[in-house]
Scaffold this motif. Structure first.
Motif, PDB file in Angstrom:
ATOM      1  N   SER A 433       0.489   3.094 -10.316  1.00 28.40           N
ATOM      2  CA  SER A 433       1.526   3.663  -9.438  1.00 28.40           C
ATOM      3  C   SER A 433       0.848   4.498  -8.257  1.00 28.40           C
ATOM      4  O   SER A 433       1.422   4.335  -7.162  1.00 28.40           O
ATOM      5  N   GLN A 434      -0.334   4.800  -8.235  1.00 29.64           N
ATOM      6  CA  GLN A 434      -0.915   5.526  -7.171  1.00 29.64           C
ATOM      7  C   GLN A 434      -1.501   4.618  -6.385  1.00 29.64           C
ATOM      8  O   GLN A 434      -1.895   4.972  -5.161  1.00 29.64           O
ATOM      9  N   LYS A 436       0.679   1.575  -5.615  1.00 31.80           N
ATOM     10  CA  LYS A 436       1.393   0.887  -4.844  1.00 31.80           C
ATOM     11  C   LYS A 436       1.676   0.712  -3.282  1.00 31.80           C
ATOM     12  O   LYS A 436       2.089  -0.194  -2.846  1.00 31.80           O
ATOM     13  N   ASP A 437       1.567   1.931  -2.709  1.00 28.13           N
ATOM     14  CA  ASP A 437       1.557   2.171  -1.427  1.00 28.13           C
ATOM     15  C   ASP A 437       0.301   2.074  -0.675  1.00 28.13           C
ATOM     16  O   ASP A 437       0.394   2.160   0.779  1.00 28.13           O
ATOM     17  N   LEU A 438      -0.735   1.589  -1.178  1.00 31.74           N
ATOM     18  CA  LEU A 438      -1.854   1.297  -0.167  1.00 31.74           C
ATOM     19  C   LEU A 438      -1.646  -0.074   0.460  1.00 31.74           C
ATOM     20  O   LEU A 438      -1.136  -0.872   0.123  1.00 31.74           O
ATOM     21  N   PRO A 439      -2.292  -0.094   1.837  1.00 33.43           N
ATOM     22  CA  PRO A 439      -2.337  -1.137   2.549  1.00 33.43           C
ATOM     23  C   PRO A 439      -3.001  -2.128   1.909  1.00 33.43           C
ATOM     24  O   PRO A 439      -3.975  -2.258   1.347  1.00 33.43           O
ATOM     25  N   HIS A 517      -1.684  -5.327 -11.221  1.00 33.11           N
ATOM     26  CA  HIS A 517      -1.576  -4.796  -9.844  1.00 33.11           C
ATOM     27  C   HIS A 517      -1.922  -6.189  -8.737  1.00 33.11           C
ATOM     28  O   HIS A 517      -3.048  -6.400  -8.918  1.00 33.11           O
ATOM     29  N   LEU A 554       0.091  -2.395   8.695  1.00 35.16           N
ATOM     30  CA  LEU A 554      -0.449  -1.210   7.925  1.00 35.16           C
ATOM     31  C   LEU A 554      -1.839  -1.504   7.418  1.00 35.16           C
ATOM     32  O   LEU A 554      -2.194  -2.529   6.845  1.00 35.16           O
TER      33      LEU A 554
END
Length: 846
Positions: A433-434, A436-439, A517, A554
């Motif tokens: 989950s940490q 998921k928002d990485l470019p 992932h 991004l």
């Protein structure tokens, strides 16, 4: 008349008397009968038992030398022998006295010695002499049990003892304080004493026991002092006492009684008087027991014993030793997510400590039972007071990852608090989950790229990489390299061909599950054209642009904006000027020539490089003009709707600072500063007339204004100047602080030398004035006397004075700068400032 009578002569008288005496002596000797005489002469000697006695037998004979065999015989007709030499004294013996007498010595009479005793002797070997005496004995009054001080006990029946021995038997009566006592409800006269019913303190006093023997006439009194004693009563002893282990302790057992009771402490477990034990001290008068340093084994029951002559009383108390808590068991625990996890803390102490928990870093403690804000969490507690042990268990049902962390166990009793920290580990399956928002990861020009995969999970997860549905480690591709297998793993990709710009799958696995992932590797490119660049502010030498950059991806931000510019008449861009800005800075092009047309083009830069030039435009600079308005570097304070004010930290000076403005084609040669005191009247700023100050400064961007008034508003105008003229003024309102604030600081300083000299001069002048006044009053001399005479001068004196020159009559003028001129002395925390002019009381430091 007849003849006178003749008186016999004196020798004749003496001869006659002597002859008569001799005749009488001879006659008496011829009539004396030989006998024995016993002294005392009473035939019956009545003596008390126990007393000593001497009887003397004396011969009465004409010729004492003819007496022989003088002796005493006892009541058994036995001859009583003389006292033997060097031996113990017998009960009775004889002893020869001077004058041929024989004494019978009895040291202590007994009843058996009663009877008839004979004294015998022979006279001239022809006559037996004998006489006798009868000794009768009786028992005198004797106090056998009659103490002179007796102590009955309050509230009890008591016999005041008075036992008497006598023969014949005596009669007994009693007196109290001199008054006879009769048998009644209160007193009963008994054979062996006086019975007092229900003794009270009022029964104290002097009692007299009187014994009388009528036959002998013997009367004897015994004075007895009666003092009422009171049994001890313990009036203060708490049922429980509390002491802290390792600390001193004291407790009181207070008792009353008469006489004052003696107090002792007994430890019940050992029946030991603690006064004899180490670390214990007991004051028997006050009942205070002290322990130098309490130990845990001092716990137990103790008996306070109060004792006096009236009795003994005891009372028990329990000593609870407050043993400071000690946590002896707290283990880290591990459990799975959604499962129940329990952490247990065990402690000992006395009393058994209460145990609770709290999360590390917080002050909020868990309460016993179900938690109000989280029903999953329950705190269970158990106590064993006899052993001084307790335990606490924190149960977490359906554990979550947020429950993982440090937990502090707190064991608390009256003695102190104890702390210990344990850890709850909540195991869970892999989680991305940490990430998921990485470019995406970018690379270009076949540069190697690092795809980092970090899987959160307890226990640590192992990681595998997949590409196009296959395990990368099974592809044996030299352009794909895996570093690490978990919980972090890096995939190094060397994109030698475009096929490597693709998606890669990171798969993490532990005992609780598996997670995946996807990570994207993209090819990076330079930025696109700048969207727009619009001039916002123009001066003769500068242009400020607003730039709108191109769209970005991004993970690939714009790092800078660049501009190329040249004069429009120059067709060669290779000779153009270049300038770059970071995205968050003002976009200002400086150093331009006035009244000149320039060509501009813009580009954006990212990690890959500089994008294509675009937004070509031309812009002309205006003609040379006065400088731009300078900007003061001060932060004004806004008070409601009033104009913002800059507050000076000083009462008499202020440092004005500003930034250098654009010169608009001509260099700035000076700055003009104007500051005027004033105030607002009806909302309008009003300056004080003739109080403004104007100064010009060069080659600096600050100026210190001095000689200001405290607690005063000033309007400050600042203008920049070049060869064209002055800029528009920048204006601020400034207020100085109150002078009293500075005075308060100065009060802590030592008086300056100038102040001391001034005080001394003033004192001298005052002394001279007093002396002059006294001279004027007493001898009519001095300055004041002269002034008085001048006021009363005659007309002739006035005419004479008119003849003098006018210059001689003019009074002396006080020169400028004398001590009569108004001046102020102010202290700014570092220096003392003195200046002439109007004195403002609030600003004075004198």
């Amino acid at each position: 008349m007849g003849e006178p009578l003749r008186t016999p002569s004196l020798p004749l008288v003496w001869a006659t008397l002597l002859l008569c005496s001799c005749s009488l002596i001879e006659l008496s000797h011829a009539d004396l009968v030989p006998s024995l005489e016993i002294l005392p002469m009473q035939e019956v000697q009545r003596k008390p038992v126990g007393k000593s006695l001497i009887l003397t037998c004396r011969p009465t004979v004409p010729e004492p030398a003819l007496v022989a065999d003088l002796q005493w015989k006892d009541n058994m007709n036995n001859t009583i022998l003389p006292k033997p030499t060097g031996r113990n004294q017998p009960p009775m013996y004889t002893e020869t006295l001077p004058g041929e007498s024989l004494a019978l010595m009895i040291s202590s009479l007994t009843v058996e010695m009663g009877g008839k005793y004979y004294c015998t002797a022979s006279y001239a070997n022809t006559e037996i002499l004998e006489t006798s005496v009868t000794i009768t004995t009786y028992v005198a009054i004797t106090w056998t049990n009659a103490p002179e001080n007796q102590y009955p006990t309050l509230g009890q029946d008591y016999v005041v003892m008075c036992e008497v021995k006598a023969d014949p038997n005596p009669t007994i009566d009693w007196l109290r304080n001199g008054d006879p006592i009769r048998t009644g409800d209160k007193y009963v006269v008994q054979t062996h004493g006086l019975l007092i019913h229900d003794v009270q303190e009022t029964d104290e006093g002097i009692y007299t026991c009187r014994a009388a023997v009528i036959d002998t006439g013997e009367l004897l009194e015994r004075t007895i002092r009666v003092e009422v004693f009171i049994q001890p009563v313990i009036v203060h002893l708490p049922p429980t006492l509390e002491a802290i282990e390792g600390k001193p302790f004291a407790a009181n057992c207070t008792a009353t009684g008469k006489p004052v009771p003696e107090i002792s402490w007994i430890r019940d477990a050992t029946q030991l008087n603690v006064a004899t034990a180490d670390r214990f001290q007991v004051n028997p008068q006050t009942g205070l027991v002290t322990i130098n340093s309490v130990r845990e084994d001092d716990y137990g029951t103790y008996t306070c014993l109060a004792k006096n002559k009236a009795g003994v009383v005891d009372q028990k108390t329990k000593l609870n030793v407050l043993v400071r808590p000690a946590i002896y068991e707290l283990y880290n625990v591990t459990g799975g997510r959604t499962k129940e996890i329990a952490i247990t803390c065990r402690a000992k102490g006395r009393p058994a400590p209460a145990i609770t928990f709290r999360r590390w870093g917080t002050q909020e403690e868990y309460s016993p039972g179900v938690q109000v804000d989280d029903e999953r969490i329950v705190l269970e507690r158990y106590f064993d007071e006899d052993r001084g042990e307790s335990s606490g268990t924190l149960r977490i049902a359906n554990a979550e990852r947020t429950d993982d962390g440090l937990y502090q166990c707190i064991a608390r009793n009256k003695g102190a608090d104890a702390y210990k920290t344990g850890h709850i580990t909540v195991e869970f399956g892999p989680d991305f989950s940490q990430m998921k928002d990485l470019p995406p990861v970018f690379t270009w020009d076949q540069r190697k790229a690092n795809l980092s995969c970090l899987a959160m999970g307890i226990p640590n997860a192992t990681i595998e990489w997949h590409w196009n549905g296959r395990k990368i480690k099974e592809l044996y591709d030299t352009n794909l390299k895996i570093v690490g297998t978990g919980p972090r793993s890096d995939l190094i990709v060397h994109p030698v061909t475009r096929q490597y710009y693709s998606a890669y799958k990171c798969i993490a696995t532990n005992i609780h599950g598996t997670a995946e992932h996807d990570m994207q590797l993209k090819e990076a490119r330079v930025p696109e054209f700048v969207s727009a660049a619009v001039p916002r502010q123009l001066t003769a030498t500068t242009i400020t642009f607003d730039i709108r950059g191109p769209p970005t991806e991004l993970g690939l931000p714009i790092l800078a904006f660049s501009v190329q510019y040249k004069e429009a008449l120059n067709p060669d861009w290779s000779t153009a000027y270049n300038r770059s800005w970071s995205p968050d800075s003002p976009y200002i092009v400086e150093g331009l020539r006035p009244q000149t047309e320039y060509s501009f083009r813009f580009a954006a830069r990212n990690q890959v490089g500089l994008g294509n030039w675009g937004v070509n435009q031309k812009q002309s600079t205006p003609r040379r003009s006065a400088p731009e308005e300078p900007k003061p570097l001060h932060n004004p304070v806004q008070h409601d709707k009033e104009e913002p004010v800059v507050v000076s930290p000083y009462s008499d000076h202020f440092e004005l600072r500003w930034g250098v403005p654009a010169d608009n084609g001509e260099p700035i040669d000076r700055y003009q500063i104007k500051y005027c005191p004033g105030m607002k009247i009806s909302g309008a700023w009003t300056e004080l007339e003739n109080s403004c100050n104007t100064v010009n400064v060069v080659e600096t961007t600050s100026y210190e204004m001095t000689d200001l008034n405290g607690n005063t508003y000033y309007r400050i105008e600042l203008k920049a100047h070049n060869a064209i003229g002055y800029s528009s003024p920048a204006s601020i309102i400034m207020k100085t602080t109150r002078g009293i604030d500075v005075i308060q600081v100065a009060e802590r300083q030592v008086l300056s030398s100038a102040a001391i000299v001034g005080i001394a001069v003033g004192g001298v002048l005052l002394l001279l004035l007093i002396v002059d006044l006294l001279c004027c009053i007493t001898v009519h001399m001095g300055v004041m006397a002269a002034m008085c005479r001048k006021a009363k001068r005659s007309p002739s004196e006035i005419d004479d004075e008119a003849k003098l020159g006018r210059d001689e009559k003019e009074p002396l003028r006080t020169p400028t700068g004398s001590i009569k001129q108004n001046s102020t002395i102010e202290f700014d925390g570092r220096f003392v400032h003195s200046r002439s002019g109007e004195i403002i009381g609030k600003n004075s430091a004198v």
